[in-house]
Design an enzyme around this catalytic site. Structure first.
Site, mmCIF file in Angstrom:
data_model
loop_
_atom_site.group_PDB
_atom_site.id
_atom_site.type_symbol
_atom_site.label_atom_id
_atom_site.label_comp_id
_atom_site.label_asym_id
_atom_site.label_seq_id
_atom_site.Cartn_x
_atom_site.Cartn_y
_atom_site.Cartn_z
ATOM 1 N N HIS A 1 0.840 -1.204 0.000
ATOM 2 C CA HIS A 1 0.000 0.000 0.000
ATOM 3 C C HIS A 1 0.880 1.260 0.000
ATOM 4 O O HIS A 1 0.705 2.151 -0.821
ATOM 5 C CB HIS A 1 -0.902 -0.055 1.241
ATOM 6 C CG HIS A 1 -1.707 1.175 1.545
ATOM 7 N ND1 HIS A 1 -3.073 1.198 1.478
ATOM 8 C CD2 HIS A 1 -1.354 2.421 1.958
ATOM 9 C CE1 HIS A 1 -3.527 2.391 1.818
ATOM 10 N NE2 HIS A 1 -2.499 3.152 2.122
ATOM 11 N N GLU A 2 1.832 1.305 0.917
ATOM 12 C CA GLU A 2 2.640 2.513 1.047
ATOM 13 C C GLU A 2 3.625 2.656 -0.114
ATOM 14 O O GLU A 2 3.732 3.710 -0.722
ATOM 15 C CB GLU A 2 3.414 2.514 2.378
ATOM 16 C CG GLU A 2 2.538 2.455 3.626
ATOM 17 C CD GLU A 2 1.637 3.677 3.826
ATOM 18 O OE1 GLU A 2 1.843 4.692 3.134
ATOM 19 O OE2 GLU A 2 0.711 3.594 4.655
ATOM 20 N N HIS B 1 0.759 4.339 -2.732
ATOM 21 C CA HIS B 1 1.013 5.780 -2.725
ATOM 22 C C HIS B 1 2.265 6.151 -3.523
ATOM 23 O O HIS B 1 2.408 7.277 -3.961
ATOM 24 C CB HIS B 1 1.153 6.288 -1.293
ATOM 25 C CG HIS B 1 -0.115 6.178 -0.498
ATOM 26 N ND1 HIS B 1 -1.318 6.621 -0.988
ATOM 27 C CD2 HIS B 1 -0.365 5.676 0.736
ATOM 28 C CE1 HIS B 1 -2.264 6.400 -0.069
ATOM 29 N NE2 HIS B 1 -1.710 5.824 0.977
HETATM 30 ZN ZN ZN Z 1 -2.546 5.207 2.745
#
Ligand code: ZN
Length: 718
Positions: free
Chosen positions: A444-445, A449
């Site tokens: 996710h990170e 992102h």
């Molecule tokens: Zn996030």
């Protein structure tokens, strides 16, 4: 004879709430004494700055902080004796402790997760009895009575607009980033004005002075136009905007002093330059100085003591423009960090698998630092489990970013807290939550992102950073929407951006779990368990989306929490692609309505994955093109809640478990030996309260009080 109806609050903090300890003693003890001093001063800056979080949450929150600090800064045991002596019940005392611990932990009386109000379970009379039984009441009677008088309505009422955070004209809520007369349209108008002046809204509040005059206040120790040239009055179309510094001047001056001390104990030039830029930023308020600090921060690769501080995340502002204060200090966990770094090394191969066309991805992935940290201090309204910062688009494009995984902040599920799943899924979920969360947070990170290009036109040169003949892949037409180089993605997408971006990051994580590569890196010797971990990852996202329905308000059709909306949209996309993947079985449990969420595991790698891929491709590409209208229509479609799911929501609410409260340690400086002492607290409401009260040595918080009194009138709603 009838009794008067008793006040029964809807949203309170149950006395059965659990405590989640953030434990860091082992990692802490491995630090050298210089590193401990560096961490200590950073944590002082962070905690002192977190007083601002109260001002950002609600009109009454700072006064509540001052009041509870006074009430609880003497011995709890003797206060309890006095309270029971005044005729209160043990249960009421527990209710006061639960409420107060939650106020400290959330930096106010609205939940940091979901932005809804919570009220004391005990009634106002009992609450006041406890305040007046406290030792400090004699000395600070005037202040304490005045606070009670001025915030009683806001603390106890659950009526609109005092039920949630928001603009009154938008979702009938309140916000303290703006004085009470500011409408959402005015906030937007001033925001656009500031964009045209290149003034960042991140560290500001907005006050309306007259029908045509506004004051934008910048958080800083000083108001000095020679250092911050944009501090002046602007005029346009009959309206005036006064841009002034020195908002929260006293708090900022303490933060600056602590950062100067931190700089003395820094371990290298990057840390020293970073601390100096922070000092400049908090002293004068210029956001460019904060950007400068972030450049040095990114260069400080793999430090033993990691930290970041500033006005960072914009979730709390209903406009999505102003940021909440946040500061953290953490100690690196070397072993797990090595795995994260292998993921960084192999990131390019994984990015190639993502379902969007090459033109919508950056030409080169800038490899970020990715570490696993144990938090010693997270000074804000709640601790996340992973962070990817800075949020400045231009810094990310030119210098990159850093990822941190906050390993000691993970929730630990048990059979008792795992709801709505069959027994075998409960077992699997409890066994593999840590593994699946580690993977999801990492992906996710880093690749969520961390990926994505914004198609941009340079306003000075007119140059495009994408091929002129690039076509919109969904319409085949020429691309007409893009970003201007002066525009950020959060400004362009406004309130939509946070849930949208979290959804993109979660979708990337689930998408990449389809492949073996991440499993090879994190669990090389556990191949037989990979599929179970994959399944636990999906279960985690799908159950949190269903449980997250409690953060959906069906009356105004608004989601109160970005991460919950993110997983909800994924669930909807998968349901739309293949309705048979997720089944809801309504039933009864212990004589009450209940449901089971069944996930057809055999389809996760086939139809569910296909639906996810198509969804993610659109989600990503609309963002890259800056096509707000298409993105909004698309995402709103997946944010809807149908009748079956409204029924699920009712059951989720009826079975709601209290969210645990966080407990963090403290650091103290022993002035005789100049050593830093690490202190843990007991896992109880008392422990949470003690930890907060001891963080601020003065029982009367004069800086918060002084600041609150100044603006109380302007911030209060009718
Ligand atoms: Zn996030």
């Amino acid at each position: 004879m009838q009794q008067a109806a008793k006040h029964l609050p809807k949203e309170f903090i149950p006395v059965t709430s659990s405590i989640r300890r953030i434990e860091c003693s082992k990692a802490w003890s491995q630090l050298a004494s210089r590193e401990q001093l560096y961490a200590y001063y950073l944590s002082r800056a962070a905690w002192e700055g977190s007083k601002i979080c109260y001002f950002q949450r609600s009109y009454e929150a700072p006064a509540l902080f001052v009041l509870l600090q006074l009430v609880f800064s003497s011995k709890l045991e003797s206060l309890k004796v006095r309270v029971l002596g005044a005729g209160l019940l043990e249960q009421q005392w527990r209710q006061m402790l639960a409420y107060s611990a939650a106020v400290f932990q959330n930096c106010g009386n609205y939940k940091s997760f979901g932005d809804t109000k919570f009220v004391p379970e005990l009634d106002a009379e009992a609450f006041k009895t406890i305040v007046r039984a406290s030792e400090n009441y004699e000395m600070h009677k005037e202040v304490m009575d005045s606070i009670l008088e001025q915030i009683e309505r806001e603390v106890f009422t659950e009526d609109e607009p005092f039920a949630r955070i928001g603009f009154r004209d938008e979702n009938n809520g309140t916000t303290s980033y703006y004085s009470s007369g500011v409408t959402s349209a005015e906030a937007k108008m001033v925001d656009e004005w500031c964009q045209s002046l290149s003034i960042s809204p991140l560290n500001t509040r907005l006050f309306k002075l007259t029908a045509t005059e506004y004051e934008l206040r910048i958080a800083s120790q000083l108001s000095d136009p020679s250092a911050t040239p944009y501090l002046k009055t602007y005029e346009k179309g009959g309206k005036k905007l006064h841009v002034r510094g020195a908002d929260f001047a006293d708090v900022m001056s303490t933060v600056v002093a602590a950062l100067r001390k931190a700089k003395e104990h820094a371990g290298n030039d990057n840390q020293r330059n970073m601390a100096q830029a922070y000092v400049e930023h908090f002293r004068y308020g210029d956001v460019d100085q904060h950007k400068e600090s972030q450049r040095h921060w990114i260069k400080d690769v793999g430090p033993v003591v990691e930290s970041n501080i500033g006005f960072i995340e914009t979730y709390l502002d209903p406009l999505g423009a102003r940021a909440e204060f946040e500061g953290f200090v953490a100690v690196v966990d070397k072993e797990t960090s090595a795995q994260f770094n292998t993921l960084v090394e192999e990131a390019e191969g994984l990015i190639e698998k993502l379902p969007w066309a090459k033109d919508f991805e950056k030409a080169k992935f800038s490899k970020p630092d990715f570490t696993n940290l144990d938090i010693v201090a997270f000074a804000c309204s709640g601790t996340p489990i992973g962070i990817n910062i800075p949020n400045y688009d231009d810094i990310r494009m030119d210098f990159g970013f850093k990822n941190v995984n906050l390993g000691n902040a993970y929730p630990v599920p048990t059979a008792a807290t795992t709801q709505f799943l069959s027994q075998s899924d409960v077992d699997l979920n409890c066994r593999y939550t840590k593994e699946s969360l580690t993977l999801i947070v990492a992906l996710h990170e880093l690749l969520g992102h961390g990926t994505g290009k914004l198609l941009t036109k340079d306003v000075e040169t007119g140059e495009l950073n994408f091929p002129q003949d690039l076509k919109n892949p969904f319409t085949g037409e020429e691309i007409k929407t893009y970003y201007l180089s002066t525009e950020t993605w959060s400004q362009k997408f406004g309130k939509l951006h946070s849930g949208y971006e979290e959804c993109r990051a979660d979708s990337v994580a689930l998408f990449l779990m389809q492949y073996d590569e991440p499993f090879h890196i994190f669990f090389p010797d556990r191949q037989s368990e990979w599929d179970d971990i994959h399944y636990a990852g999906w279960l985690g996202i799908l159950t949190s989306s269903v449980k997250g329905l409690q953060y959906y308000n069906p009356e105004v059709k608004v989601w109160g929490q970005a991460h919950v909306l993110a997983s909800w949209a994924i669930l909807q996309a998968v349901r739309e692609g293949d309705p048979s993947v997720i089944q809801i079985e309504f039933c009864e449990k212990d004589g009450r309505d209940y449901f089971f969420l069944h996930v057809d595991r055999s389809k996760l790698r086939t139809t569910a994955f296909k639906a996810l891929s198509e969804f993610l491709c659109k989600l990503h590409t609309y963002k890259a093109m800056g096509d707000f209208d298409a993105a909004k229509a698309f995402f709103d479609h997946y944010s809807q809640v149908d009748d079956e799911m409204l029924r699920v929501r009712d059951i989720v609410l009826a079975w709601k478990l209290p969210r645990g409260l966080e407990l963090q340690p403290n650091l103290f400086l022993d002035h005789a030996t100049h050593e830093v002492v690490y202190k843990d607290y007991e896992d109880s409401f008392e422990g949470v309260i003690r930890s907060h009260v001891e963080r601020f040595p003065d029982s009367f918080q004069a800086d918060v009080w002084g600041e609150w009194v100044k603006d109380a009138k302007a911030l209060r709603y009718d």
